[in-house]
Design an enzyme around this catalytic site. Structure first.
Site, short mmCIF file in Angstrom:
data_model
loop_
_atom_site.label_atom_id
_atom_site.label_comp_id
_atom_site.label_asym_id
_atom_site.label_seq_id
_atom_site.Cartn_x
_atom_site.Cartn_y
_atom_site.Cartn_z
NE ARG A 48 -8.29 10.15 11.14
CZ ARG A 48 -7.63 10.06 9.70
NH1 ARG A 48 -6.69 10.43 9.41
NH2 ARG A 48 -8.66 9.45 8.90
NE ARG A 141 0.77 4.37 2.09
CZ ARG A 141 -0.36 5.29 1.91
NH1 ARG A 141 -1.66 4.95 2.06
NH2 ARG A 141 0.01 6.40 1.16
NE ARG A 152 -5.28 3.80 0.80
CZ ARG A 152 -5.71 4.80 1.04
NH1 ARG A 152 -5.85 5.83 0.40
NH2 ARG A 152 -6.28 5.15 2.43
#
Length: 204
Positions: A48, A141, A152
């Site tokens: 990235r 988040r 998750r």
């Protein structure tokens, strides 16, 4: 080969996404810049922006990764979203040769694989105080879709279920208060003995 002293045995850190593992690690490395080293994993995904080969990951091709599997180079490895990730024995040895304790951030599947090796680490599980608390953390988040949060949380439930198995982990720390959790985490990392927490009921 003589056994490693407690403060040099690898420390395998695991726990659900969003539980605060990265924050605990950042604090530890900031306070003790010369005592610990992080195991840099191999991956087949592309870097990235800002990522450097050998720092965040060792970036390799799928062909190279599969050859490393064939050679038995990995302590543990897994596939996520079409990319492979693995922790190499050599990266752990390099940290140990510097006189530092190697810390590995591993998910439950990897923990099971490590138990089949001769690595002999200390297994530390970081737990949220409740599933409701973990859901709130993930939502705060601001980077997670609702489906991502649900995925998750489902993974977190399976990780906690595994953590409840006998001898799955050596120590459990519940991150209900960051400062308290860090003080316990620091003692474990430095090889001190602590009385760990009990896993809270996570069926809410």
């Amino acid at each position: 080969m003589s056994p490693l002293p407690e403060f040099l045995r690898p420390l395998v850190l695991s726990g659900p996404s969003g539980v605060g593992k990265s924050t605990l690690l950042q604090r530890l490395f900031a306070e003790f810049p010369d005592k610990f080293g992080f195991s840099v994993s191999h991956t087949t995904r592309s870097p990235r922006p800002g990522e450097v080969d050998g720092k965040q990951y060792h970036f390799v091709t799928q062909q190279t990764f599969k050859e490393l599997i064939r050679q038995g180079a990995f302590i543990e490895h897994a596939e996520f979203s079409g990319n492979f990730y693995g922790t190499g024995f050599e990266t752990v040895r390099q940290v140990q040769q510097q006189g530092r304790r190697c810390i590995l951030d591993i998910e439950a599947q990897g923990v099971r694989q490590i138990k089949q090796t001769n690595l002999n680490p200390v297994y530390l599980f970081i737990s949220p105080p409740s599933m409701a608390d973990l859901r709130t953390r993930l939502q705060k988040r601001g980077t997670e879709t609702e489906s991502s949060v649900q995925k998750r949380l489902a993974t977190a439930l399976s990780e906690v279920k595994y953590a409840k198995e006998e001898k799955a982990h050596d120590i459990v720390i519940v991150n209900d208060d960051l400062d308290r959790a860090y003080e316990l985490f620091k003692k474990v990392a430095l090889g001190e003995e602590i009385v760990g927490d009990n896993l809270p009921p996570l069926d809410d």
